[in-house]
Design a protein around this motif. Structure first.
Motif, PDB file in Angstrom:
ATOM      1  N   GLN A  28       2.973 -37.802 -68.111  1.00 61.88           N
ATOM      2  CA  GLN A  28       4.044 -39.012 -66.769  1.00 61.88           C
ATOM      3  C   GLN A  28       4.817 -37.907 -65.657  1.00 61.88           C
ATOM      4  O   GLN A  28       5.782 -37.682 -67.163  1.00 61.88           O
ATOM      5  N   GLY A  29       4.014 -37.491 -65.026  1.00 58.17           N
ATOM      6  CA  GLY A  29       4.476 -36.601 -64.640  1.00 58.17           C
ATOM      7  C   GLY A  29       5.732 -36.803 -64.422  1.00 58.17           C
ATOM      8  O   GLY A  29       6.131 -37.439 -63.582  1.00 58.17           O
ATOM      9  N   ASP A  30       7.539 -35.759 -64.100  1.00 57.73           N
ATOM     10  CA  ASP A  30       8.173 -36.476 -64.152  1.00 57.73           C
ATOM     11  C   ASP A  30       9.120 -34.670 -63.188  1.00 57.73           C
ATOM     12  O   ASP A  30       9.563 -34.575 -63.258  1.00 57.73           O
ATOM     13  N   THR A  31       8.553 -33.983 -62.550  1.00 58.29           N
ATOM     14  CA  THR A  31       8.730 -32.714 -62.238  1.00 58.29           C
ATOM     15  C   THR A  31       7.882 -32.613 -61.159  1.00 58.29           C
ATOM     16  O   THR A  31       7.278 -33.651 -60.679  1.00 58.29           O
ATOM     17  N   GLU A  32       7.944 -32.169 -60.010  1.00 57.23           N
ATOM     18  CA  GLU A  32       7.950 -31.537 -58.468  1.00 57.23           C
ATOM     19  C   GLU A  32       6.449 -31.353 -58.750  1.00 57.23           C
ATOM     20  O   GLU A  32       5.287 -31.367 -57.785  1.00 57.23           O
ATOM     21  N   ARG A  33       6.396 -29.649 -59.409  1.00 52.05           N
ATOM     22  CA  ARG A  33       5.160 -28.899 -59.719  1.00 52.05           C
ATOM     23  C   ARG A  33       5.084 -28.811 -61.496  1.00 52.05           C
ATOM     24  O   ARG A  33       5.360 -27.704 -61.391  1.00 52.05           O
ATOM     25  N   PRO A  34       4.699 -29.578 -62.252  1.00 56.91           N
ATOM     26  CA  PRO A  34       5.139 -30.248 -63.420  1.00 56.91           C
ATOM     27  C   PRO A  34       3.450 -28.356 -63.949  1.00 56.91           C
ATOM     28  O   PRO A  34       2.543 -28.942 -63.619  1.00 56.91           O
ATOM     29  N   ALA A  35       4.075 -28.068 -64.653  1.00 56.08           N
ATOM     30  CA  ALA A  35       3.748 -26.302 -65.300  1.00 56.08           C
ATOM     31  C   ALA A  35       2.938 -26.982 -66.934  1.00 56.08           C
ATOM     32  O   ALA A  35       3.615 -27.268 -67.737  1.00 56.08           O
ATOM     33  N   THR A  36       1.380 -26.505 -66.735  1.00 59.17           N
ATOM     34  CA  THR A  36       1.442 -26.717 -67.748  1.00 59.17           C
ATOM     35  C   THR A  36       0.756 -24.472 -68.504  1.00 59.17           C
ATOM     36  O   THR A  36      -0.447 -24.873 -67.024  1.00 59.17           O
ATOM     37  N   ARG A  37       0.611 -24.460 -69.433  1.00 56.58           N
ATOM     38  CA  ARG A  37       0.255 -22.944 -69.880  1.00 56.58           C
ATOM     39  C   ARG A  37      -0.250 -22.887 -71.679  1.00 56.58           C
ATOM     40  O   ARG A  37      -0.165 -23.557 -72.507  1.00 56.58           O
ATOM     41  N   VAL A  38      -1.855 -22.993 -71.753  1.00 55.66           N
ATOM     42  CA  VAL A  38      -2.009 -23.366 -72.928  1.00 55.66           C
ATOM     43  C   VAL A  38      -3.173 -21.825 -73.476  1.00 55.66           C
ATOM     44  O   VAL A  38      -3.630 -21.594 -72.547  1.00 55.66           O
ATOM     45  N   ARG A  39      -2.904 -21.784 -74.404  1.00 51.45           N
ATOM     46  CA  ARG A  39      -3.581 -20.451 -74.931  1.00 51.45           C
ATOM     47  C   ARG A  39      -4.114 -20.763 -76.496  1.00 51.45           C
ATOM     48  O   ARG A  39      -2.990 -20.435 -77.834  1.00 51.45           O
ATOM     49  N   ARG A  40      -5.042 -20.253 -76.461  1.00 49.36           N
ATOM     50  CA  ARG A  40      -5.751 -20.750 -78.234  1.00 49.36           C
ATOM     51  C   ARG A  40      -6.786 -19.280 -78.488  1.00 49.36           C
ATOM     52  O   ARG A  40      -7.589 -18.459 -77.772  1.00 49.36           O
ATOM     53  N   ALA A  41      -5.976 -18.658 -79.405  1.00 48.33           N
ATOM     54  CA  ALA A  41      -6.969 -17.912 -80.613  1.00 48.33           C
ATOM     55  C   ALA A  41      -7.647 -18.429 -81.667  1.00 48.33           C
ATOM     56  O   ALA A  41      -6.720 -19.405 -82.230  1.00 48.33           O
ATOM     57  N   ILE A  42      -8.968 -18.116 -81.922  1.00 47.81           N
ATOM     58  CA  ILE A  42      -9.476 -18.223 -83.144  1.00 47.81           C
ATOM     59  C   ILE A  42      -9.928 -17.614 -83.960  1.00 47.81           C
ATOM     60  O   ILE A  42     -10.401 -16.601 -83.409  1.00 47.81           O
TER      61      ILE A  42
END
Length: 310
Positions: A28-42
């Protein structure tokens, strides 16, 4: 060591990425430019993900087959594992997000958090059990502050290993670090299936009375299961057993019931005053207006707004 990095301001792209790498998500986007950042390390049998989500997102997930831990840096996460009570996690919490064999659902609210996943076989190996004997971890929160602190330090150590290519490339270091995490998890969330009968013995009616009195006196405070157990002078497992045995409920469900009664009393008393249902619900720990309204109507037969404006 394997790594993955995802960054985006596009909700459609983000929803597709999260659904592919985790489970079905609804944003449910509620910002003008919704930011996502995901970093995965295995790292061997363990993965550590850092997620920054600048919006609200609901999820409904089938069993992962993994032991999943969560540490919250900012925002809140409302989570409900099938057959259990909903819990809300906030900044500073390090919790057992979900066991490997149960579905779960919830909502992430503008949160930065880490997800640490490990194979249940690693727990069985460290616990010295056969794989035919499932590990049944108890509760969402560590059994004590010392156990929680130890788990936090172990996760920090794992991050340090990930940041050092030489260490992350050493099979011996990776194996030792993974087993250390498994041991910390088993200490923080003891195996319910192999618990001592001490918990049943400790869960006497007097224990439940002490716990209920503490809840009644502190319902307007941010108390946890561990706080209630400490007030009752027993462990969290014994407390949960006692409530099931003597009240046919759980400590957190009892707490919500007490808070709901208090919210109802405030709604009645506030008639004609300049206040809102949301303000009263929030005061008593109900941070999701829709869920509060549904629960209230189930108990009192009308929406909370009708009680307020009667």
């Amino acid at each position: 060591m394997e790594t993955l990095l995802f960054e985006s301001h596009d909700l459609g792209e983000t929803e597709a990425f999260l659904s592919e790498h985790y489970a079905t998500m609804r944003i449910q986007g509620d910002t003008e430019r919704p930011a996502t950042r995901v970093r995965r390390a295995i790292l061997g049998q363990v993965s550590i993900d850092r997620l920054n989500l600048d919006y609200a997102m609901s999820y409904d997930v089938d069993p992962l087959g993994k032991v999943c831990l969560c540490t919250v840096s900012s925002g809140t996460i409302a989570q409900q594992v099938a057959g259990q009570d909903e819990e809300v996690f906030g900044p500073g919490d390090t919790v057992l997000f979900t066991p490997p064999d149960k579905p779960y659902k919830g909502e992430i609210r503008r949160s930065c958090y880490d997800i640490i996943m490990l194979d249940p076989a690693l727990l069985a190996q460290v616990a010295g059990q056969e794989l035919a004997e499932p590990i049944d971890l108890g509760g969402h929160r560590p059994v004590s502050k010392a156990a929680a602190d130890n788990l936090v330090k172990t996760i920090a150590y794992l991050r340090g290993v990930l940041q050092d290519p030489e260490l992350a490339g050493s099979p011996l270091i990776v194996s030792a670090a993974s087993q250390l995490l498994a041991a910390s998890v088993l200490t923080a969330f003891p195996d319910q299936a192999h618990a001592d009968e001490r918990d049943q013995t400790a869960a006497q009616p007097e224990t439940v009375r002490r716990a209920a009195a503490f809840i009644d006196d502190h319902a307007d405070a941010a108390i946890t299961l561990a706080d209630i157990a400490a007030a009752a002078k027993v462990g969290t497992r014994a407390l949960q057993y006692g409530f099931r045995q003597h009240l046919d409920t759980t400590p957190m469900a009892y707490l919500r019931r007490v808070r709901l009664v208090a919210a109802h009393a405030d709604l009645v008393a506030a008639q004609g005053e300049h206040t809102t249902v949301t303000a009263i619900a929030t005061r008593w720990g109900f941070h999701h207006p829709g869920r509060f309204a549904t629960t209230y109507q189930e108990v009192y037969g009308c929406p909370p707004s009708r009680t307020l404006h009667a």
